[in-house]
Structures are given as C-alpha cells and as structure tokens.
Design an enzyme around this catalytic site. Structure first.
Site, PDB file in Angstrom:
ATOM      1  CE  LYS A 210      -3.686   2.030   3.020  1.00 29.69           C
ATOM      2  NZ  LYS A 210      -4.666   1.726   4.123  1.00 29.69           N
ATOM      3  CD  GLU A 216       9.302  -5.818   7.326  1.00 32.50           C
ATOM      4  OE1 GLU A 216       8.995  -5.038   6.692  1.00 32.50           O
ATOM      5  OE2 GLU A 216       9.225  -6.255   8.535  1.00 32.50           O
ATOM      6  CD  GLU A 357      -1.967  -5.242  11.814  1.00 33.46           C
ATOM      7  OE1 GLU A 357      -2.477  -5.348  10.706  1.00 33.46           O
ATOM      8  OE2 GLU A 357      -0.729  -5.175  11.921  1.00 33.46           O
ATOM      9  CE  LYS A 508       5.802  -0.824  10.426  1.00 29.49           C
ATOM     10  NZ  LYS A 508       5.070  -0.180   9.684  1.00 29.49           N
TER      11      LYS A 508
END
Ligand code: G6Q
Length: 548
Positions: A210, A216, A357, A508
């Site tokens: 997106k 990654e 999530e 992250k």
C-alpha cells in the site's frame, strides 16, 4: 477529533450481563439441552448459504436478549451505518473504512469526500481482469519472449496474508500450470527458497505494498530485481517482469515499475481488509477474473446481510456478541478456529491478523484507558490434525477455549469415505466438548477406579459450528466477510478503533536504529538498555569473527 463513546461498563445491559453471568456459569450444556429438546434447531441462524449453529454455547435465551440489548445500547447500528456511509470511522488515521465498497456491484454508489468510489473500484477490477487474462493466456510475455509460468507476490502483513490464504483456499480453482509463491519475510531464506528453482525469464513479480515503503517488502523487491536482472541483463526487462499494487504511484515509479503496470487501491482500504482489492491480483491470476468476481459477490452478499438483517438473525452480530460474552464475562483469553477443510490451512493465520491487529487495543477511540478486556488471541489449525495435538487441552485442560468449527457439506476432492470421516469428526468434537463424559459413564465402562478422573470429560466447553455447502470462491468471500464484520462489531462495542495499528510502529522504529548499529555502529556508542547492548555487541563480534 473526539468521538463520544458511551462508557461500556456503565450501560444497563452490561450491568445486567454482569448480574446474569454467575447464574449461567453454573449451568451445564447437558442440562440446557435436556431442558429444551429443540435447542439444537432453535439456536441456529442461516443466511446467504451459511448455517450457524450456536446452540452449544453457554447461553440462555436471556443471555442472548441481554447481548442484543448491549448491541443496541452501545450504538452498534449507528456505527454500522457510518461505516457503510463512508464516514471516517478510523478516527486515529482520519480515514473511511470501506472494504465493503471493494465488492459493491456496479451502479451502487458509495461516496467518500464527495466522490462515488464504486466506479474507480470497477475500473481497477477491469484493469486487473485484462492483465490476469493476458498472463493466463500466455499473451503477456517475459522480456525474452517466454510466457509467464511463475507468479511471486512480494508483500507482508495485509499485503501477504490475504493473498496467501485466498490462493491456498482456492487452489482447487487455480491454474495448475502456473506456480504461485509468496515472499514476505525479511529473512533472506524466504526469497531464496521461493526462487531457487525458478527461471527468471518466466517469472512475474507482483510487488504488493500500500505504502511502497515497507522495509521487508522493499528489501525483497530490490533483491527480486537483482535476481531477475542477473539473468535478464537489461534494466528494461523490469517492465515485463514487475508489476505493482499500491496507493503510492511516486514510489512505484522510483522503483522502476511503469505506472501503467500499477494496480491502484485507496487509503480507505485497510491492509488486513484488502484481499478483495488489487492486493488480490495474484488470486485473480490464479483463479481467473470470473471466479474472482464470484468471490466478490460472496463478500457482497454477506455485507448486505450484515447491513440489513435484524441483529437477532444477523450472523456477524451473533458471532461477535458470543465472542464478547466469553471474552468479557467468562474471562476467556483465546478463540480456536478449526476449519475442517484442508484448503483453509492458512485461514487461522489470516484471521490472526484480522482479529488481533484490529482489536488488540488498550484505549477507546477518545483515548481513554480501557478497564475491560478487548480482543482475544486467535489461533488454530485445520482439522483433524489438531485433534492429535492440542485438542487435549481444549477437552481436559483448565482453560476455557471457545471454538469455531468450520465445515463444508461437499468435498472438493471426493475420495472414498474421507469426507464422511472428516465431517463425523467435526460433529463429534463439538459434541464431546459440549457434553463430555461423566465419571459415572466412565465407571460403567469398567474403567479401573484410579483411571476414572483421567478419563472423565467435564464437558460444557462451548463451540460454534459453521457449515457451508462447498468451498467455492463465493463461499470464501462470505466466510471472510463474516469474520470481518464480527471483528468490527466487537470493536464497535468495546469503543476502540479496529482499523488502526499503532502497536506495530515502535518495534519498526527501533529496528531502523539498530540496523545501522549492526552494520556500522561503534560499540562504545550503544545507548540501549544493558540487555539490548549486549545482544548487539555479541552479534557484531560473532559476525566480525565469522567474516574473518
Ligand atoms: C494491515 C496493516 C499491515 C500492512 C503491512 C504492509 O492492516 O496495515 O499489516 O498491511 O504493514 O504494509 P504495506 O502494504 O504498506 O507494505
């Protein structure tokens, strides 16, 4: 933007459920079934080809009445309508949540920021259909003129789990002369194993992201380009071997993919709700545009049912409320999803992201700390394999684990007695969990006294049985939408934002700092805690030693 959320635990229905729970806790399913011989027919609902048996739940009619009252009192109807109207119900990201628009038929209007989005959805679907047909027919050629034989989707999270699950689920309908692989992990092994036996001249990469900035995915995409160009030798080959699925045309072009070969989606599609957007391009190539549209139709049928059916017959609402009953009143921590269908082997992993999530949140939409439990842990494996491993704990352990059994009446691969045996196991497991086996029954079988407690099953372990006719693309669409909406209704009642995922950010950001420390940083400058510092130093020393 502040959203006013009613304080859940202060609602009349919530308090009534709290008062009601101790009574129900004492009831055994044996008793409930004995007292009402029609329970197994009555406590069922059926819609759009899904039969939902919720009779083996620890509920009475009163429980259901109170749960439905909770749904009303917590403003669920308004939240559902707001989602379908394209309102920005993802408050923390200020976005509409419109996966339902991805499967809206031509002609239906869904307006976001003054613009009907349905025509754009169909324009992208048409573009996907054209491209998929060209790949499937061999008309789309690799750079050296060979047709495409291998399709590799590179993506992660929502840009991977949906495509993998849908490909596996619909493999029966897929082109068997094409090979499909999915690379997600930053671990180089994932890419290396996916490509080791493939010919770059016949391989198409779909870079699904997106944002087109995910570490990654972009690392794997660059590795893929190097791998392809090692054989193809000319950067002009990228145009024939790489396409993109993204919202970010700028980054796609920067990577070197012709934006004519980019399939668009929109910020109102959440990653974990995107398998029916262009993110499903690999699925469409595998099963063909017609079957893909049948899947969308299945989604849409469930959307319409969810939008219009009264709550007491509304499958996602019932399923969500039952989940909430265990989560918030029985205090259960997990839900086991047990598909008795080999093709659904990745369904539990897919659901883990969808559910956890979405609803793993600790504050309400207005930012207040929550004083009740939110999303449970989802896990599972296809039946009957789980029966020979973890079912022991579900049957006789000390934890209560509500289970979702999913079965199909017709097999896709009829083979001797296999399917009868498979379905017998679904029904038997749900029966065993609910009714168990009393010490008296065990004794009556002549079991030595010392073994009686070990062979006793207390029962009263709840489950839903979800039955469909046959695993088709349409059926898969219905099943996924059922879970999507049931996750939404739970999140709506808990007053949380089911569509953001801030919890993935911290790790992250820390990784970005550590990457440079692993690659270049000086030991003396590490400013983490003593554990992280030591781990980094140890890795660096071993790496230096192994590199001589
Ligand atoms: C899903 C999440 C997340 C996302 C991945 C990949 O709801 O947003 O899993 O799908 O992080 O993101 P990109 O598609 O932007 O690479």
């Amino acid at each position: 933007m502040k959203t006013i959320i009613p304080q859940l635990t202060k609602l009349v229905s919530w308090q009534a459920l709290e008062a009601h729970y101790p009574k129900v806790r004492e009831l055994h399913l044996r008793r409930l079934f004995a007292d009402d011989p029609t329970r197994g027919e009555r406590m069922t609902a059926e819609a759009v080809g899904i039969y939902f048996d919720y009779s083996k739940h620890r509920i009475t009619d009163e429980t259901l009445r109170l749960l439905l009252q909770l749904a009303e009192e917590s403003g669920l109807r308004a939240r559902i309508d707001a989602m379908f109207r394209g309102e920005k119900i993802n408050g923390t990201e200020k976005r509409a949540v419109l996966h339902v628009a991805l499967r809206a038929p031509k002609g239906q209007a869904i307006v976001v920021d003054g613009k009907d989005v349905v025509p754009q959805v169909h324009a992208v679907l048409d573009k996907m259909a054209d491209f998929s047909s060209r790949v499937r027919s061999g008309e789309w050629k690799g750079y050296t003129g060979k047709p495409i034989r291998n399709v590799i989707n590179i993506g992660i999270g929502g840009s991977d789990l949906g495509p993998v699950m849908a490909y596996e689920a619909l493999r029966h309908y897929s082109r068997r002369d094409l090979t499909f692989r999915f690379v997600s992990n930053i671990d180089g092994t994932d890419f290396a194993e996916a490509t080791r036996d493939l010919d770059a001249e016949e391989t198409l990469f779909i870079i699904s992201s997106k944002t087109f900035t995910t570490l990654e995915t972009m690392t794997n995409a660059h590795t893929a380009r190097d791998w392809a160009l090692k054989t193809l030798q000319d950067s002009a080959a990228v145009a024939s071997h790489f396409v993109a699925v993204s919202t970010n045309a700028g980054e796609v072009a920067r990577f070197g993919i012709d934006t004519a070969n980019m399939f668009e989606f929109w910020d109102w599609v959440g990653g974990r709700y995107s398998l029916d957007s262009a993110i499903g391009l690999s699925t469409m190539i595998a099963i063909g545009p017609e079957e893909f549209r049948a899947m969308l139709d299945g989604f849409h049928q469930m959307d319409e049912h969810f939008r219009t059916a009264p709550f007491e017959r509304n499958l996602p609402v019932l399923m969500g409320l039952l989940g909430l009953w265990y989560n918030n009143f029985f205090g259960t921590q997990t839900v086991a999803v047990l598909p008795y269908e080999q093709y659904l082997k990745r369904f539990p992993a897919y659901l883990q992201q969808l559910t956890m999530e979405s609803n793993g949140k600790h504050v309400t939409l207005d930012g207040s700390e929550i004083d009740y439990q939110t999303g449970p842990i989802y896990w599972g494996e296809p039946g009957t394999n789980g029966q020979h491993s973890f079912y022991q704990l579900i049957h006789q352990g000390t934890k209560l684990i509500p289970c979702d059994f999913i079965g199909f009446i017709q097999p896709l691969n009829p083979l001797g007695r296999h399917h009868d045996l498979l379905l017998a196991n679904v029904f038997a497991q749900a029966e065993a969990l609910a009714f168990g086996k009393t010490p008296q029954e065990v004794q009556a079988e002549g079991t030595p006294a010392g073994l009686v407690p070990h062979r006793t099953f207390e029962g009263n372990r709840p489950s839903s049985t979800i039955l469909l006719e046959r695993l088709t693309p349409e059926a898969l669409g219905k099943l996924v939408a059922l879970y999507e909406h049931s996750v939404f209704i739970q999140g709506a009642i808990w007053g949380i934002d089911s569509f953001d995922q801030w919890g993935v950010e911290l790790g992250k950001a820390l990784a970005v700092r550590i990457i440079s420390e692993l690659e270049t940083g000086a030991e003396g400058q590490l400013k983490h805690d003593s554990s992280t510092n030591t781990l980094i130093q140890r890795y660096r020393r071993s790496k230096e030693l192994s590199h001589g």
